[in-house]
Design a protein around this motif. Structure first.
Motif, mmCIF file in Angstrom:
data_model
loop_
_atom_site.group_PDB
_atom_site.id
_atom_site.type_symbol
_atom_site.label_atom_id
_atom_site.label_comp_id
_atom_site.label_asym_id
_atom_site.label_seq_id
_atom_site.Cartn_x
_atom_site.Cartn_y
_atom_site.Cartn_z
ATOM 1 N N PRO A 140 13.605 -11.185 3.204
ATOM 2 C CA PRO A 140 14.410 -10.683 4.258
ATOM 3 C C PRO A 140 13.897 -9.043 4.388
ATOM 4 C CG PRO A 140 15.946 -11.727 2.899
ATOM 5 C CD PRO A 140 14.349 -11.708 2.341
ATOM 6 N N GLU A 141 13.201 -8.547 3.220
ATOM 7 C CA GLU A 141 12.702 -7.169 3.415
ATOM 8 C C GLU A 141 11.495 -6.885 4.175
ATOM 9 O OE1 GLU A 141 13.473 -8.802 0.299
ATOM 10 O OE2 GLU A 141 15.291 -7.567 0.185
ATOM 11 N N VAL A 142 10.661 -8.182 4.086
ATOM 12 C CA VAL A 142 9.543 -8.109 5.014
ATOM 13 C C VAL A 142 10.066 -8.298 6.527
ATOM 14 C CG1 VAL A 142 7.325 -9.417 5.782
ATOM 15 C CG2 VAL A 142 7.784 -8.773 3.329
ATOM 16 N N THR A 143 10.774 -9.178 6.603
ATOM 17 C CA THR A 143 11.355 -9.670 8.076
ATOM 18 C C THR A 143 12.136 -8.242 8.739
ATOM 19 O OG1 THR A 143 11.864 -11.850 7.299
ATOM 20 C CG2 THR A 143 12.876 -10.914 9.357
ATOM 21 N N ARG A 183 0.707 -1.320 0.097
ATOM 22 C CA ARG A 183 0.057 0.077 -0.108
ATOM 23 C C ARG A 183 0.770 1.263 0.067
ATOM 24 N NH1 ARG A 183 -5.144 1.109 2.485
ATOM 25 N NH2 ARG A 183 -5.782 -0.787 1.699
ATOM 26 N N LEU A 184 1.975 1.226 0.610
ATOM 27 C CA LEU A 184 2.795 2.516 1.047
ATOM 28 C C LEU A 184 4.034 2.406 0.346
ATOM 29 C CD1 LEU A 184 2.198 2.660 4.846
ATOM 30 C CD2 LEU A 184 0.944 4.174 3.361
ATOM 31 N N GLY A 185 4.370 1.475 -0.108
ATOM 32 C CA GLY A 185 5.897 1.370 -0.813
ATOM 33 C C GLY A 185 6.619 0.829 0.487
ATOM 34 N N PRO A 186 7.700 0.311 0.269
ATOM 35 C CA PRO A 186 8.690 -0.076 1.232
ATOM 36 C C PRO A 186 9.349 0.857 1.780
ATOM 37 C CG PRO A 186 9.735 -0.699 -0.830
ATOM 38 C CD PRO A 186 8.590 0.047 -1.200
ATOM 39 N N GLY A 187 9.402 2.010 1.330
ATOM 40 C CA GLY A 187 10.281 3.154 2.238
ATOM 41 C C GLY A 187 11.744 2.868 1.605
ATOM 42 N N GLU A 188 12.441 4.111 1.837
ATOM 43 C CA GLU A 188 14.004 4.065 1.420
ATOM 44 C C GLU A 188 14.653 3.069 2.595
ATOM 45 O OE1 GLU A 188 16.064 6.911 0.088
ATOM 46 O OE2 GLU A 188 14.307 6.795 -1.393
ATOM 47 N N THR A 189 14.472 2.921 3.793
ATOM 48 C CA THR A 189 14.850 2.115 4.763
ATOM 49 C C THR A 189 13.788 1.431 5.805
ATOM 50 O OG1 THR A 189 15.229 3.840 6.281
ATOM 51 C CG2 THR A 189 16.932 3.593 4.968
ATOM 52 N N PRO A 190 13.934 0.818 6.395
ATOM 53 C CA PRO A 190 12.952 0.196 7.333
ATOM 54 C C PRO A 190 12.436 1.040 8.410
ATOM 55 C CG PRO A 190 14.671 -1.578 7.211
ATOM 56 C CD PRO A 190 15.220 -0.244 6.462
ATOM 57 N N GLU A 191 13.149 2.051 8.633
ATOM 58 C CA GLU A 191 12.871 3.140 9.618
ATOM 59 C C GLU A 191 11.868 3.982 8.949
ATOM 60 O OE1 GLU A 191 16.167 2.002 9.239
ATOM 61 O OE2 GLU A 191 16.274 0.943 11.074
ATOM 62 N N ASP A 192 12.250 4.161 7.727
ATOM 63 C CA ASP A 192 11.240 5.476 6.833
ATOM 64 C C ASP A 192 10.179 4.632 6.761
ATOM 65 O OD1 ASP A 192 10.856 7.253 5.009
ATOM 66 O OD2 ASP A 192 11.370 5.919 3.265
ATOM 67 N N PHE A 193 10.005 3.208 6.490
ATOM 68 C CA PHE A 193 8.821 2.859 6.250
ATOM 69 C C PHE A 193 8.049 2.814 7.683
ATOM 70 C CE2 PHE A 193 6.482 -1.457 7.078
ATOM 71 C CZ PHE A 193 5.402 -1.465 6.154
ATOM 72 N N GLY A 194 8.560 2.519 8.662
ATOM 73 C CA GLY A 194 7.850 2.880 9.972
ATOM 74 C C GLY A 194 7.432 4.114 10.098
ATOM 75 N N ASN A 195 8.062 5.043 9.740
ATOM 76 C CA ASN A 195 7.656 6.278 9.998
ATOM 77 C C ASN A 195 6.346 6.681 8.965
ATOM 78 O OD1 ASN A 195 9.369 7.211 11.899
ATOM 79 N ND2 ASN A 195 11.051 7.792 10.127
ATOM 80 N N GLN A 196 6.193 5.965 7.784
ATOM 81 C CA GLN A 196 5.088 6.009 7.007
ATOM 82 C C GLN A 196 4.011 5.527 7.542
ATOM 83 O OE1 GLN A 196 5.800 5.362 2.837
ATOM 84 N NE2 GLN A 196 7.959 5.530 3.031
ATOM 85 N N VAL A 197 4.365 4.226 7.963
ATOM 86 C CA VAL A 197 3.071 3.281 8.580
ATOM 87 C C VAL A 197 2.592 4.499 9.817
ATOM 88 C CG1 VAL A 197 2.749 1.523 9.983
ATOM 89 C CG2 VAL A 197 4.179 1.065 8.075
ATOM 90 N N LYS A 198 3.252 5.070 10.565
ATOM 91 C CA LYS A 198 2.783 5.723 11.835
ATOM 92 C C LYS A 198 1.933 7.011 11.250
ATOM 93 C CE LYS A 198 4.585 7.818 15.966
ATOM 94 N NZ LYS A 198 5.477 8.335 16.480
ATOM 95 N N ALA A 199 2.523 7.646 10.133
ATOM 96 C CA ALA A 199 1.764 9.055 9.677
ATOM 97 C C ALA A 199 0.567 8.396 9.047
ATOM 98 C CB ALA A 199 2.798 9.640 8.771
ATOM 99 N N ALA A 200 0.727 7.298 8.161
ATOM 100 C CA ALA A 200 -0.522 6.893 7.369
ATOM 101 C C ALA A 200 -1.604 6.321 8.198
ATOM 102 C CB ALA A 200 -0.280 6.036 6.328
ATOM 103 N N ALA A 201 -1.662 6.005 9.410
ATOM 104 C CA ALA A 201 -2.580 5.512 10.280
ATOM 105 C C ALA A 201 -3.635 4.518 9.561
ATOM 106 C CB ALA A 201 -3.391 6.538 10.937
#
Ligand code: DC
Length: 228
Positions: A101-104, A50-68
């Motif tokens: 590994p990307e999901v993990t 839905r959101l794309g994997p992000g540049e890094t896992p942390e980046d993805f985590g921030n997007q998940v948080k923001a997208a709610a």
């Protein structure tokens, strides 16, 4: 108690052999195998789609948080039959994609969030006649399960097992990178605010470092002997 309604829980850290043991145990006892880690993986993959994997896992985590995004809007479904668990996103079985590994590397950002823990627990809550494996099956999700096991093994052995699993699926990883990822996941799994990996007093501990799959299965069946 109807034996076919029984719930057996298997908790433990990444690579301790829980899923393979749970699968065999379920087959042996005529129960279903519920892999809760696969459910967290499927929500993670659905969010990556839905959101794309992000540049890094942390980046993805921030997007998940923001997208709610609500777990329900991701159309994740889990079907379990005697052979296997199908993890579906919008009706499509994701097969081994959930184990990349990307999901993990990104699961933490989903497993830490209460709304996703509740969504996985809802998927599990109606299940009976299952061997459920994960991190918080005996401590949180099925606290009244009559049989609870906790599997552990050395980091070294767990990294070697993960390497073999990944290679069998056509992925390769450096063994030191796997050790590091296991240490990191132990630390994340033990310290999350909700559903942390924890061995409660009523769980039977089995160290699988020097015992193979059949050996672990024998130990579990020995403990269950009276009932089965
Ligand atoms: O068992 P596994 O490696 O497929 O699990 C993947 C991740 O999912 C794990 O690192 C943490 C999370 N998980 C969890 O938080 N609670 C569970 N009951 C099962 C898995």
């Amino acid at each position: 108690m109807n034996q076919k309604d029984v719930v057996i829980t298997l908790d433990g850290p990444a690579g301790s052999g829980k899923s393979s043991v749970a699968k065999k145990l379920a087959e042996h006892l005529g129960l279903l195998h519920a892999d809760s880690g696969a459910m967290y993986r499927t929500f993670t993959l659905a969010l990556m789609q839905r959101l794309g994997p992000g540049e890094t896992p942390e980046d993805f985590g921030n997007q998940v948080k923001a997208a709610a995004i609500s777990p329900e809007s991701l159309h994740v479904e889990v079907k379990i039959d005697a052979d296997r668990q199908s993890n579906l996103i919008s009706g499509l079985d994701q097969m081994d994609l959930i184990r990349s590994p990307e999901v993990t590397a990104r699961i933490k950002y989903i497993a830490d969030r209460l709304e996703f823990r509740e969504a996985v627990n809802r998927l599990l809550s109606k299940m009976k006649g299952v061997v459920a494996d994960g991190r918080d099956m005996g401590s949180v999700v099925f606290p009244d399960a009559p049989f609870k096991f906790y599997l552990e093994a050395s980091v070294e052995m767990r990294a070697e097992r993960r390497l073999k699993e990944l290679q069998a699926k056509g992925w390769n990883e450096d063994i030191e990178a796997l050790r590091e990822s296991i240490r990191k996941r132990d630390e994340e799994d033990q310290n999350r605010q909700f559903g942390a990996l924890r061995r409660t007093d009523d769980m039977i501990l089995i160290d699988t470092t020097h015992i193979n799959l059949d050996g672990v299965l024998r130990r579990i069946l020995n403990s269950l002997q009276i009932q089965f």
